[in-house]
Design a protein around this motif. Sequence first.
Motif, PDB file in Angstrom:
ATOM      1  N   LEU A  80      -2.653   5.766  -5.588  1.00 26.40           N
ATOM      2  CA  LEU A  80      -2.586   4.528  -6.366  1.00 26.40           C
ATOM      3  C   LEU A  80      -3.820   3.664  -6.099  1.00 26.40           C
ATOM      4  O   LEU A  80      -4.435   3.135  -7.033  1.00 26.40           O
ATOM      5  CB  LEU A  80      -1.313   3.743  -6.039  1.00 26.40           C
ATOM      6  CG  LEU A  80      -1.201   2.362  -6.693  1.00 26.40           C
ATOM      7  CD1 LEU A  80      -1.198   2.468  -8.215  1.00 26.40           C
ATOM      8  CD2 LEU A  80       0.047   1.649  -6.188  1.00 26.40           C
ATOM      9  N   SER A  81      -4.187   3.546  -4.843  1.00 24.58           N
ATOM     10  CA  SER A  81      -5.347   2.725  -4.485  1.00 24.58           C
ATOM     11  C   SER A  81      -6.627   3.281  -5.095  1.00 24.58           C
ATOM     12  O   SER A  81      -7.460   2.527  -5.628  1.00 24.58           O
ATOM     13  CB  SER A  81      -5.473   2.641  -2.964  1.00 24.58           C
ATOM     14  OG  SER A  81      -6.571   1.826  -2.610  1.00 24.58           O
ATOM     15  N   ARG A 137      -5.019  -3.335   2.378  1.00 23.95           N
ATOM     16  CA  ARG A 137      -5.116  -2.764   1.035  1.00 23.95           C
ATOM     17  C   ARG A 137      -3.734  -2.673   0.393  1.00 23.95           C
ATOM     18  O   ARG A 137      -3.586  -2.910  -0.813  1.00 23.95           O
ATOM     19  CB  ARG A 137      -5.779  -1.375   1.089  1.00 23.95           C
ATOM     20  CG  ARG A 137      -5.925  -0.713  -0.253  1.00 23.95           C
ATOM     21  CD  ARG A 137      -6.910  -1.451  -1.138  1.00 23.95           C
ATOM     22  NE  ARG A 137      -7.009  -0.778  -2.438  1.00 23.95           N
ATOM     23  CZ  ARG A 137      -7.169  -1.408  -3.576  1.00 23.95           C
ATOM     24  NH1 ARG A 137      -7.322  -2.715  -3.614  1.00 23.95           N
ATOM     25  NH2 ARG A 137      -7.236  -0.735  -4.706  1.00 23.95           N
ATOM     26  N   CYS A 138      -2.733  -2.352   1.192  1.00 24.38           N
ATOM     27  CA  CYS A 138      -1.359  -2.321   0.662  1.00 24.38           C
ATOM     28  C   CYS A 138      -0.946  -3.702   0.148  1.00 24.38           C
ATOM     29  O   CYS A 138      -0.307  -3.806  -0.904  1.00 24.38           O
ATOM     30  CB  CYS A 138      -0.379  -1.832   1.733  1.00 24.38           C
ATOM     31  SG  CYS A 138      -0.508  -0.059   2.050  1.00 24.38           S
ATOM     32  N   GLN A 153      -1.893  -6.353  -7.060  1.00 21.28           N
ATOM     33  CA  GLN A 153      -2.605  -5.795  -8.200  1.00 21.28           C
ATOM     34  C   GLN A 153      -1.739  -4.894  -9.081  1.00 21.28           C
ATOM     35  O   GLN A 153      -1.913  -4.876 -10.303  1.00 21.28           O
ATOM     36  CB  GLN A 153      -3.826  -5.002  -7.715  1.00 21.28           C
ATOM     37  CG  GLN A 153      -4.854  -5.862  -7.025  1.00 21.28           C
ATOM     38  CD  GLN A 153      -5.876  -5.033  -6.259  1.00 21.28           C
ATOM     39  OE1 GLN A 153      -5.694  -3.845  -6.004  1.00 21.28           O
ATOM     40  NE2 GLN A 153      -6.968  -5.675  -5.874  1.00 21.28           N
ATOM     41  N   GLN A 154      -0.872  -4.108  -8.466  1.00 21.71           N
ATOM     42  CA  GLN A 154      -0.053  -3.137  -9.204  1.00 21.71           C
ATOM     43  C   GLN A 154       1.364  -3.131  -8.645  1.00 21.71           C
ATOM     44  O   GLN A 154       1.878  -2.122  -8.174  1.00 21.71           O
ATOM     45  CB  GLN A 154      -0.669  -1.728  -9.121  1.00 21.71           C
ATOM     46  CG  GLN A 154      -1.956  -1.570  -9.863  1.00 21.71           C
ATOM     47  CD  GLN A 154      -1.799  -1.785 -11.367  1.00 21.71           C
ATOM     48  OE1 GLN A 154      -0.700  -1.708 -11.934  1.00 21.71           O
ATOM     49  NE2 GLN A 154      -2.906  -2.058 -12.028  1.00 21.71           N
ATOM     50  N   PHE A 205       3.394   0.033  -7.128  1.00 21.71           N
ATOM     51  CA  PHE A 205       3.385   0.007  -5.666  1.00 21.71           C
ATOM     52  C   PHE A 205       4.822  -0.016  -5.128  1.00 21.71           C
ATOM     53  O   PHE A 205       5.164   0.756  -4.218  1.00 21.71           O
ATOM     54  CB  PHE A 205       2.601  -1.209  -5.151  1.00 21.71           C
ATOM     55  CG  PHE A 205       2.550  -1.288  -3.655  1.00 21.71           C
ATOM     56  CD1 PHE A 205       1.692  -0.468  -2.931  1.00 21.71           C
ATOM     57  CD2 PHE A 205       3.363  -2.175  -2.966  1.00 21.71           C
ATOM     58  CE1 PHE A 205       1.654  -0.528  -1.540  1.00 21.71           C
ATOM     59  CE2 PHE A 205       3.323  -2.244  -1.585  1.00 21.71           C
ATOM     60  CZ  PHE A 205       2.465  -1.416  -0.869  1.00 21.71           C
ATOM     61  N   GLN A 242      -6.726   2.425  -8.669  1.00 21.78           N
ATOM     62  CA  GLN A 242      -7.006   1.002  -8.842  1.00 21.78           C
ATOM     63  C   GLN A 242      -8.496   0.717  -8.602  1.00 21.78           C
ATOM     64  O   GLN A 242      -9.113  -0.020  -9.366  1.00 21.78           O
ATOM     65  CB  GLN A 242      -6.128   0.160  -7.913  1.00 21.78           C
ATOM     66  CG  GLN A 242      -6.237  -1.335  -8.145  1.00 21.78           C
ATOM     67  CD  GLN A 242      -5.735  -1.791  -9.506  1.00 21.78           C
ATOM     68  OE1 GLN A 242      -4.948  -1.100 -10.165  1.00 21.78           O
ATOM     69  NE2 GLN A 242      -6.177  -2.946  -9.951  1.00 21.78           N
ATOM     70  N   GLU A 277      -2.983  -5.908  -1.056  1.00 26.01           N
ATOM     71  CA  GLU A 277      -3.712  -6.071  -2.314  1.00 26.01           C
ATOM     72  C   GLU A 277      -3.035  -5.306  -3.447  1.00 26.01           C
ATOM     73  O   GLU A 277      -2.892  -5.831  -4.563  1.00 26.01           O
ATOM     74  CB  GLU A 277      -5.153  -5.573  -2.162  1.00 26.01           C
ATOM     75  CG  GLU A 277      -6.016  -6.410  -1.265  1.00 26.01           C
ATOM     76  CD  GLU A 277      -7.386  -5.800  -1.015  1.00 26.01           C
ATOM     77  OE1 GLU A 277      -8.244  -6.528  -0.497  1.00 26.01           O
ATOM     78  OE2 GLU A 277      -7.613  -4.609  -1.329  1.00 26.01           O
ATOM     79  N   LEU A 278      -2.620  -4.083  -3.151  1.00 24.74           N
ATOM     80  CA  LEU A 278      -1.953  -3.279  -4.178  1.00 24.74           C
ATOM     81  C   LEU A 278      -0.641  -3.909  -4.623  1.00 24.74           C
ATOM     82  O   LEU A 278      -0.272  -3.822  -5.799  1.00 24.74           O
ATOM     83  CB  LEU A 278      -1.712  -1.854  -3.678  1.00 24.74           C
ATOM     84  CG  LEU A 278      -2.955  -0.984  -3.572  1.00 24.74           C
ATOM     85  CD1 LEU A 278      -2.630   0.318  -2.842  1.00 24.74           C
ATOM     86  CD2 LEU A 278      -3.541  -0.701  -4.944  1.00 24.74           C
ATOM     87  N   GLN A 287     -11.454   4.664  -0.289  1.00 23.37           N
ATOM     88  CA  GLN A 287     -10.103   4.613   0.265  1.00 23.37           C
ATOM     89  C   GLN A 287     -10.040   5.291   1.633  1.00 23.37           C
ATOM     90  O   GLN A 287      -9.440   4.773   2.568  1.00 23.37           O
ATOM     91  CB  GLN A 287      -9.110   5.263  -0.701  1.00 23.37           C
ATOM     92  CG  GLN A 287      -7.676   5.254  -0.232  1.00 23.37           C
ATOM     93  CD  GLN A 287      -7.098   3.856  -0.105  1.00 23.37           C
ATOM     94  OE1 GLN A 287      -7.538   2.908  -0.757  1.00 23.37           O
ATOM     95  NE2 GLN A 287      -6.118   3.707   0.755  1.00 23.37           N
TER      96      GLN A 287
END
Length: 175
Positions: free
Chosen positions: A62-63, A27-28, A34-35, A39, A66, A30-31, A16
């Motif tokens: 969080l990342s 990445r944000c 993903q979540q 998020f 994950q 993706e998050l 990260q």
Amino acid sequence: MSTITPADFAKAIIKQKRLTDSEWEHRCDELFEQQRVMFLELTTFARDGATTNQYRAIIDFLSELQFLSAGVSKAAAAPVGMPEFQEAVKRAVLFFNTLETDDRQDSGRMTAAWIEGIMQKSEPVIWAACVETLQQHEILSSPLAVEIGITLYAVADAFSRRLVSLAAPAPSRRH
């Protein structure tokens, strides 16, 4: 039974921390996929007045979780739905209410039960990272400390419980 080592978590942190600003923005995205539930909950803190460093620290947490979970299994990294997250928030609120009681004996008993639960039903490494995240970037002195604390607790709780439940041996069946 712990399945996550400090070295495992360190790898997720390093992954990260090595992201460039543009990679962090990606990445944000993706998050978000993903979540989404967690998020979106964390992103409200930017709107509510968290500093850039505080906001980035909680998104990084969080990342990292994950990344860590994805390294364990698809089931561990699956999206946390609203009901699962709400249950984690309820547990967080109960824990923080325990800390505020004037009854020292009750507080001591509840804290001891919480610590025992962490050791038996949870991933201590995740809790250590949660505390470290809260201690960094002046989050604990922020006007949003309670809200961020409860939310980060719930994020840690949801991932931790998943990782422990996936690591638990399947119950034996007797015929």
